[in-house]
Design a protein around this motif. Structure first.
Motif, short mmCIF file in Angstrom:
data_model
loop_
_atom_site.label_atom_id
_atom_site.label_comp_id
_atom_site.label_asym_id
_atom_site.label_seq_id
_atom_site.Cartn_x
_atom_site.Cartn_y
_atom_site.Cartn_z
N LEU A 107 0.81 -1.21 0.00
CA LEU A 107 0.00 0.00 0.00
C LEU A 107 0.85 1.27 0.00
O LEU A 107 0.52 2.25 -0.68
CB LEU A 107 -0.95 0.00 1.20
CG LEU A 107 -1.91 1.19 1.30
CD1 LEU A 107 -2.81 1.28 0.07
CD2 LEU A 107 -2.74 1.10 2.57
N ALA A 108 1.93 1.26 0.75
CA ALA A 108 2.79 2.45 0.84
C ALA A 108 3.42 2.81 -0.50
O ALA A 108 3.90 3.93 -0.68
CB ALA A 108 3.87 2.23 1.89
N ASP A 109 3.43 1.87 -1.45
CA ASP A 109 4.08 2.11 -2.74
C ASP A 109 3.13 2.58 -3.83
O ASP A 109 3.57 2.86 -4.95
CB ASP A 109 4.78 0.83 -3.22
CG ASP A 109 5.95 0.42 -2.33
OD1 ASP A 109 6.47 1.30 -1.61
OD2 ASP A 109 6.33 -0.77 -2.34
N VAL A 110 1.84 2.66 -3.53
CA VAL A 110 0.89 3.07 -4.57
C VAL A 110 0.77 4.59 -4.61
O VAL A 110 1.03 5.28 -3.61
CB VAL A 110 -0.51 2.45 -4.36
CG1 VAL A 110 -0.42 0.94 -4.22
CG2 VAL A 110 -1.22 3.05 -3.16
N SER A 111 0.36 5.10 -5.76
CA SER A 111 0.14 6.53 -5.92
C SER A 111 -1.36 6.82 -5.79
O SER A 111 -2.15 6.34 -6.61
CB SER A 111 0.63 7.01 -7.29
OG SER A 111 0.23 8.35 -7.51
N PRO A 112 -1.77 7.59 -4.79
CA PRO A 112 -3.20 7.88 -4.61
C PRO A 112 -3.82 8.55 -5.83
O PRO A 112 -5.03 8.40 -6.06
CB PRO A 112 -3.21 8.83 -3.40
CG PRO A 112 -1.92 8.59 -2.70
CD PRO A 112 -0.93 8.24 -3.76
N LYS A 113 -3.04 9.25 -6.61
CA LYS A 113 -3.57 9.98 -7.76
C LYS A 113 -4.14 9.05 -8.83
O LYS A 113 -4.90 9.49 -9.70
CB LYS A 113 -2.47 10.86 -8.38
CG LYS A 113 -2.01 11.99 -7.47
CD LYS A 113 -0.98 12.85 -8.17
CE LYS A 113 -0.48 13.98 -7.26
NZ LYS A 113 -1.57 14.90 -6.88
N ARG A 114 -3.78 7.77 -8.75
CA ARG A 114 -4.28 6.80 -9.74
C ARG A 114 -5.74 6.42 -9.50
O ARG A 114 -6.38 5.86 -10.40
CB ARG A 114 -3.44 5.51 -9.68
CG ARG A 114 -2.08 5.60 -10.31
CD ARG A 114 -1.32 4.30 -10.15
NE ARG A 114 -2.03 3.14 -10.64
CZ ARG A 114 -2.10 2.77 -11.91
NH1 ARG A 114 -1.53 3.51 -12.84
NH2 ARG A 114 -2.75 1.67 -12.28
N TYR A 115 -6.27 6.72 -8.32
CA TYR A 115 -7.56 6.14 -7.93
C TYR A 115 -8.62 7.18 -7.60
O TYR A 115 -8.33 8.23 -7.01
CB TYR A 115 -7.36 5.22 -6.73
CG TYR A 115 -6.26 4.21 -6.94
CD1 TYR A 115 -6.46 3.10 -7.73
CD2 TYR A 115 -4.99 4.42 -6.38
CE1 TYR A 115 -5.44 2.19 -7.97
CE2 TYR A 115 -3.96 3.51 -6.61
CZ TYR A 115 -4.19 2.41 -7.40
OH TYR A 115 -3.18 1.52 -7.64
N GLN A 116 -9.83 6.84 -7.96
CA GLN A 116 -10.98 7.69 -7.63
C GLN A 116 -11.73 7.14 -6.41
O GLN A 116 -12.65 7.77 -5.90
CB GLN A 116 -11.94 7.78 -8.82
CG GLN A 116 -11.41 8.64 -9.95
CD GLN A 116 -10.23 8.01 -10.68
OE1 GLN A 116 -10.30 6.87 -11.13
NE2 GLN A 116 -9.14 8.75 -10.79
N ALA A 117 -11.33 5.97 -5.96
CA ALA A 117 -11.95 5.38 -4.77
C ALA A 117 -11.01 4.35 -4.16
O ALA A 117 -10.20 3.73 -4.86
CB ALA A 117 -13.28 4.71 -5.12
N ILE A 118 -11.11 4.19 -2.85
CA ILE A 118 -10.37 3.16 -2.14
C ILE A 118 -11.36 2.39 -1.29
O ILE A 118 -12.26 2.96 -0.69
CB ILE A 118 -9.25 3.78 -1.27
CG1 ILE A 118 -8.36 2.67 -0.66
CG2 ILE A 118 -9.79 4.71 -0.20
CD1 ILE A 118 -7.08 3.21 -0.03
N LEU A 119 -11.22 1.08 -1.30
CA LEU A 119 -12.15 0.21 -0.57
C LEU A 119 -11.34 -0.72 0.34
O LEU A 119 -10.47 -1.46 -0.14
CB LEU A 119 -12.98 -0.61 -1.56
CG LEU A 119 -14.19 -1.39 -1.04
CD1 LEU A 119 -15.09 -1.80 -2.21
CD2 LEU A 119 -13.81 -2.64 -0.26
#
Length: 247
Positions: A107-119
């Motif tokens: 999770l720490a390696d993902v870019s939040p800008k890629r996503y419109q939602a998190i579940l």
């Protein structure tokens, strides 16, 4: 040459328009914790709480990616495999989807800008590692601050205990929120095993806890926060999130 330049410009414009219309991308987060407290029992992800929302979101045409707290293979609670669940069976039987569970990104390696939602999918493992993960707050709060949705299911709302908004306050404060109830925790005999009762912790942070009937689907949406009470809520939560994203 002028005509060729015009064609290139038109193609670039078309490509940009296609990207703008691309389907929203959702990140599903699973636990990496597999030990049930101080007992000898194993725990982890409750499988249907990932597979059912995944199925509903894919069916609605969205891109879905999976991450976990530590990355790599996600521990699956063996008890969640006992049900005769066609969606679980299909997910595990397909090498393509099974590999998503066996090779998650950290999770720490993902870019939040890629996503419109998190579940945040549930399972008892989440009550141990979700609240302690700095990445849970950094990624979820970034998606929320950017106008995205934050969803969580069953024990998954344990993630929301430390997710804050731009004002530094918990995003669930004053919001209607569901999650695994005290009644259900006591019914499965784990109220004295888990480090806290999720319902109590959500309430203590100022959430307006909502409770449906035990073991029946119950999903609550309050703005851009969507939560479900138990495993039975998995498909409905996926549907509600898909409908929200289509707006």
């Amino acid at each position: 040459m002028k005509k060729l330049f015009s064609i290139v410009v038109a193609l670039l414009a078309l490509s940009s328009a296609s990207l703008a219309l691309a389907a929203p991308r959702v990140l599903i987060v699973a636990t990496s914790h597999e030990q049930m407290g101080d007992t000898d029992e194993k725990t982890g992800l409750w499988l249907s709480e990932l597979t059912h929302p995944y199925h509903e979101l894919k069916k609605a045409g969205f891109e879905v990616e999976i991450a976990s707290i530590k990355g790599g293979a996600v521990p699956v609670d063996a008890r969640s495999l006992a049900d005769d669940d066609a969606v679980n069976f299909e997910f595990l039987a397909s090498p393509q989807t099974r590999s998503l569970l066996d090779n998650t990104r950290k999770l720490a390696d993902v870019s939040p800008k890629r996503y419109q939602a998190i579940l945040f999918a549930g399972g008892h493992g989440t009550v141990w590692d979700f609240p302690k993960s700095p990445a849970v707050n950094s990624v979820a709060s970034a998606i929320y601050a950017d106008g995205g949705y934050v969803a969580a299911l069953c024990h998954g709302p344990a993630a929301l205990l430390n997710v804050t908004g731009p004002d530094g306050k918990p995003i669930i404060a004053g919001k209607k929120v569901a999650g695994f109830s005290n009644v259900e925790e006591k019914a499965v005999g784990l109220a004295e095993v888990v480090p806290y009762l999720l319902q109590d912790e959500l309430t203590a942070l100022g959430a307006n806890y909502q409770e449906g009937k035990a073991w029946e689907s119950f999903v609550v949406q309050d703005g851009r926060i969507i939560t479900g009470q138990n495993p039975q809520s998995a498909a409905e939560l996926g549907q509600v999130l898909a409908k929200a994203l289509k707006k």
